[in-house]
Enzyme design. Structure first.
Site, PDB file in Angstrom:
ATOM      1  CG  HIS A   1      -2.043  -1.023   1.116  1.00 54.38           C
ATOM      2  ND1 HIS A   1      -2.435  -1.608  -0.050  1.00 54.38           N
ATOM      3  CD2 HIS A   1      -2.839  -1.571   2.086  1.00 54.38           C
ATOM      4  CE1 HIS A   1      -3.429  -2.465   0.190  1.00 54.38           C
ATOM      5  NE2 HIS A   1      -3.689  -2.460   1.479  1.00 54.38           N
TER       6      HIS A   1
ATOM      7  CG  HIS B   1      -7.888  -0.123   2.198  1.00 59.93           C
ATOM      8  ND1 HIS B   1      -8.449  -0.799   3.267  1.00 59.93           N
ATOM      9  CD2 HIS B   1      -6.914  -0.934   1.712  1.00 59.93           C
ATOM     10  CE1 HIS B   1      -7.819  -1.950   3.422  1.00 59.93           C
ATOM     11  NE2 HIS B   1      -6.883  -2.062   2.500  1.00 59.93           N
TER      12      HIS B   1
ATOM     13  CD  GLN C   1      -6.664  -8.185  -2.501  1.00 61.62           C
ATOM     14  OE1 GLN C   1      -6.345  -8.335  -3.685  1.00 61.62           O
ATOM     15  NE2 GLN C   1      -6.054  -8.803  -1.524  1.00 61.62           N
TER      16      GLN C   1
ATOM     17  CD  GLU D   1      -8.277  -3.378  -0.657  1.00 57.63           C
ATOM     18  OE1 GLU D   1      -7.108  -3.042  -0.858  1.00 57.63           O
ATOM     19  OE2 GLU D   1      -8.582  -4.323   0.084  1.00 57.63           O
TER      20      GLU D   1
HETATM   21  C1  BGC Z   1      -4.789  -6.257   2.037  1.00 57.18           C
HETATM   22  C2  BGC Z   1      -4.613  -7.027   3.324  1.00 57.18           C
HETATM   23  C3  BGC Z   1      -4.077  -6.113   4.370  1.00 57.18           C
HETATM   24  C4  BGC Z   1      -5.017  -4.963   4.528  1.00 57.18           C
HETATM   25  C5  BGC Z   1      -4.443  -3.962   5.478  1.00 57.18           C
HETATM   26  C6  BGC Z   1      -5.744  -5.157   2.303  1.00 57.18           C
HETATM   27  O1  BGC Z   1      -5.893  -4.393   1.159  1.00 57.18           O
HETATM   28  O2  BGC Z   1      -5.242  -7.066   1.006  1.00 57.18           O
HETATM   29  O3  BGC Z   1      -3.739  -8.118   3.149  1.00 57.18           O
HETATM   30  O4  BGC Z   1      -3.894  -6.759   5.593  1.00 57.18           O
HETATM   31  O5  BGC Z   1      -5.226  -4.321   3.306  1.00 57.18           O
HETATM   32  O6  BGC Z   1      -5.398  -3.389   6.202  1.00 57.18           O
END
Ligand code: BGC
Length: 367
Positions: A120, A194, A303, A331
């Site tokens: 991220h 997110h 995602q 996401e």
């Molecule tokens: C990811 C997770 C991660 C989370 C963090 C998600 O976008 O796919 O693996 O733990 O973000 O908060």
């Protein structure tokens, strides 16, 4: 000579002081923007991290609840080390293996912040920077325009990247997010949003009963570090088949290697249709409240993350804790680790080219 040296040290110190004052001034103040559309749907967005702090939508009886996890003030997000609640994610949403990739024959080393991998955008990603914000009215409804200059080398990425994100709350009860960017050097880019949704209202239990349909015939299988294996798997006959609307919790504890590796769903689905065109990606229905959401995107993937790492230690806006699986994220994005996966759609943004991406979350209810 000594005097001259002293004088030049003094001048240097003055210069450092003046430039740090200038830099401090250059950072815009942190603000919360309140958008309200013609139907009373409300969104609160802060220019800190581009975070969607709250989103109030009606249920089938006309009752409004806040359906995203988060906190009451931008300062809470700064202090609480939260898992990216409601934030803009960049430069790269999801993981880049070992924080390394090669572009034009040069190896770039990124900040590593998730085991041995980059997640991220790194240690201080776009979720932790202060954007320049401006509220505006569009013909579709109120909007916030956020801009940010990510300097060449930030978190290890090449190129000065100018990013604009427009959040629009339309009078069709859509939260529309338009991302655009340009760079002065070839780079990689994969922006996403997110939010953790819970249509029972934030803090009101788990999301396992939400029914989800995803327009995907394939998903991206990963290893124990959530790095793609480099292949795509068919969803048919697996707990990843969401072609028919299915409760998130129906198969989440199945004896399935990918579910075990992900601690639940934490995988990118390959969205049907042509990437680059805005198309339907997912539908969500929550039976108790009747709330629904449709997701549309131009991205190749999405995602599904089912809040597997939430553990009840964070307390949200209404004073209630957020236990495991009390929110889910959809996401929209490119596949993880694309800079190292030649068979995946490219995330390279060339100097002079324009990056565009659009995602729409459309809210409603069923009687
Ligand atoms: C990811 C997770 C991660 C989370 C963090 C998600 O976008 O796919 O693996 O733990 O973000 O908060």
């Amino acid at each position: 000579m000594r005097r001259l040296q002293k004088l030049s040290y003094f001048a240097l110190a003055l210069l450092v002081l003046a430039s740090s004052v200038l830099i401090a001034q250059a950072q815009p103040p942190v603000t919360v923007y309140k958008l309200r559309n013609a139907h009373g749907v409300e969104a609160q967005i802060t220019n800190y991290g581009g975070i969607l702090m709250s989103l109030k939508v009606p249920d089938r009886n006309g009752k409004f609840d806040d359906v995203v996890l988060g906190f009451n003030t931008p300062e809470d997000y700064m202090k609480k080390n939260d898992p990216y609640f409601g934030a803009i994610i960049g430069r790269y949403g999801n993981r880049i293996a070992k924080g390394r990739f090669k572009l034009n024959g040069v190896e770039y080393k990124l900040a590593v912040n998730n085991g041995e991998n980059h997640l991220h955008g790194g240690i201080k990603g776009f979720d932790k920077v202060v954007w320049t914000g401006r509220e505006t009215r569009t013909k579709d409804g109120p909007a916030v325009v956020l801009t940010y200059l990510s300097k060449d080398g930030e978190e290890g990425y090449p190129g000065n990247l100018r990013v604009t994100v427009v959040y629009r709350l339309t009078n069709n009860n859509e939260l529309r997010i338009d991302y655009s960017a340009t760079t002065d050097k070839d780079t990689v880019l994969n922006l996403t949003h997110h939010s953790y949704f819970n249509f029972l209202g934030e803090g009101n239990g788990d999301i396992l009963n939400h029914q989800v349909k995803i327009d995907a015939d394939e998903f991206v299988p990963t290893d124990a570090g959530s790095i793609p294996l480099g292949t795509l798997s068919k969803v048919v006959g697996t707990p990843f088949d969401f072609l028919k609307s299915t409760a998130i919790g129906a198969r989440i504890n199945d004896d399935n290697e990918q579910l075990k590796l992900g601690n639940g769903y934490d995988h990118t689905f390959v969205i049907r249709g042509r990437a680059g065109t805005l198309r339907h990606a997912a539908s969500v229905y929550e039976p108790t409240t009747g709330r629904t959401m449709e997701v549309f995107t131009t991205e190749p993937g999405m995602q599904l993350y089912t809040g597997n790492f939430l553990n009840g230690t964070l307390t949200g806006k209404s004073g209630k804790p957020y236990p495991r699986r009390s929110g889910f994220c959809l996401e929209t994005q490119h596949y993880p680790d694309s800079p190292n996966q030649p068979s995946f759609p490219t995330t390279t943004l060339r100097k002079g080219a324009a990056y565009h991406s659009t995602t729409i979350y459309k809210f409603g209810y069923q009687k």
